[in-house]
Design an enzyme around this catalytic site. Structure first.
Site, PDB file in Angstrom:
ATOM      1  N   SER A 139       0.282   1.804  -6.524  1.00  0.00           N
ATOM      2  CA  SER A 139       1.360   0.824  -6.638  1.00  0.00           C
ATOM      3  C   SER A 139       1.195   0.082  -7.950  1.00  0.00           C
ATOM      4  CB  SER A 139       1.303  -0.182  -5.474  1.00  0.00           C
ATOM      5  OG  SER A 139       2.194  -1.258  -5.692  1.00  0.00           O
ATOM      6  N   TYR A 170      -3.691  -6.324  -1.017  1.00  0.00           N
ATOM      7  CA  TYR A 170      -3.017  -5.042  -1.235  1.00  0.00           C
ATOM      8  C   TYR A 170      -3.105  -4.640  -2.709  1.00  0.00           C
ATOM      9  CZ  TYR A 170       0.935  -1.752  -1.569  1.00  0.00           C
ATOM     10  OH  TYR A 170       1.739  -0.659  -1.812  1.00  0.00           O
ATOM     11  N   THR A 179      -6.510  -3.389  -3.510  1.00  0.00           N
ATOM     12  CA  THR A 179      -6.809  -2.034  -3.025  1.00  0.00           C
ATOM     13  C   THR A 179      -6.122  -0.979  -3.879  1.00  0.00           C
ATOM     14  OG1 THR A 179      -4.977  -2.016  -1.410  1.00  0.00           O
ATOM     15  CG2 THR A 179      -7.121  -2.818  -0.658  1.00  0.00           C
TER      16      THR A 179
END
Length: 248
Positions: free
Chosen positions: A139, A152, A155
């Site tokens: 992402s 998030y 990670t």
């Protein structure tokens, strides 16, 4: 027969679109998802629509024994896994100060450790055959950060770094390792953002130069390319598919 490909988290959303895109390109697909019923339904659809071999299996990528068992079952049903797409991921969108230890552990356990675990489970076989494609769904939150997604983001940054380092180690064995970073995409995860703040959701859509939220079908072609023979000299790369939202 096509390349044997495993896609985690492919019972719905982006993972489902990736599995369908790979099947359309001739891959035999193992649909892996924590929801075994959804995985079986997707696999059945791939066989019917694309005429490929496919299996759907329930697997929790936080469970080492479950991952090992799933790899064995895929190998028995389809053959050794040649392409791995680590798509499974979770998030809880909220300010970091409101998040909990339990939420951190779940996000890290699935997004980072799960990716590492499944990769390790298929790596020896790929090295032995001197061919393999590993594609991790990261992402841009892991590259530039994202408010409300602090752990998030951490990670996904870890997935990107893991992929680059692994790409260096395994290139001499004929394996490639790359990342694809979807931009804002119409999935259940993005629904969390709309529930948190419709204004923020609308602002994000307007911020995309292409002036729309992406769809899972926008993401899949990038994975199909990276899984192909034509991408054999592409490794250690991170490709954003974001409508131009992030140009890093």
């Amino acid at each position: 027969m096509g390349r044997v490909t495993a896609v985690t988290g492919s019972g719905r959303g982006i993972g489902h679109a990736i599995a369908a895109g790979l099947a359309a390109a001739g891959h035999d697909v193992a649909v892996l998802d924590i929801d075994g019923d959804a995985a079986a339904k997707v696999a059945s659809g791939l066989v019917e629509q694309h005429g490929v071999r496919a299996v759907g299996l329930a697997v929790d990528i936080t469970d080492p024994a479950g991952v090992a068992r799933a790899v064995e079952e895929v190998t028995a049903a389809l053959g050794p896994i040649e392409v791995l797409v680590n798509n499974a991921g979770v998030d809880v969108i909220k300010p970091f100060v409101d998040s909990t230890e339990e939420e951190w552990a779940r996000i890290v356990g699935v997004n980072l450790l799960g990716t590492i675990r499944v990769t390790r489970a298929v790596l020896d076989s790929m090295i032995e055959r001197r061919w393999g494609r590993i594609i991790n769904i990261a992402s841009d939150a892991g590259r530039v950060g994202s408010s409300g997604e602090v752990v998030y983001s951490g990670t996904k940054g870890g997935v990107i770094a893991f992929s680059k380092a692994l790409a260096r180690e395994v290139a001499r064995h004929g394996l490639t390792v790359n990342n694809v970073c979807p931009g804002p995409t119409d999935t259940a995860l993005l629904d969390q953002l709309a529930a948190l703040s419709q204004k923020l959701y609308d602002s994000m859509a307007k911020a995309v130069p292409m002036r729309r939220i992406g769809t899972p079908d926008d993401i899949a072609p990038a994975i199909v390319y990276l899984a192909s023979d034509g991408a054999g000299y592409v490794t250690g790369q991170t490709l954003s598919v974001s409508g131009g939202l992030t140009m890093a």
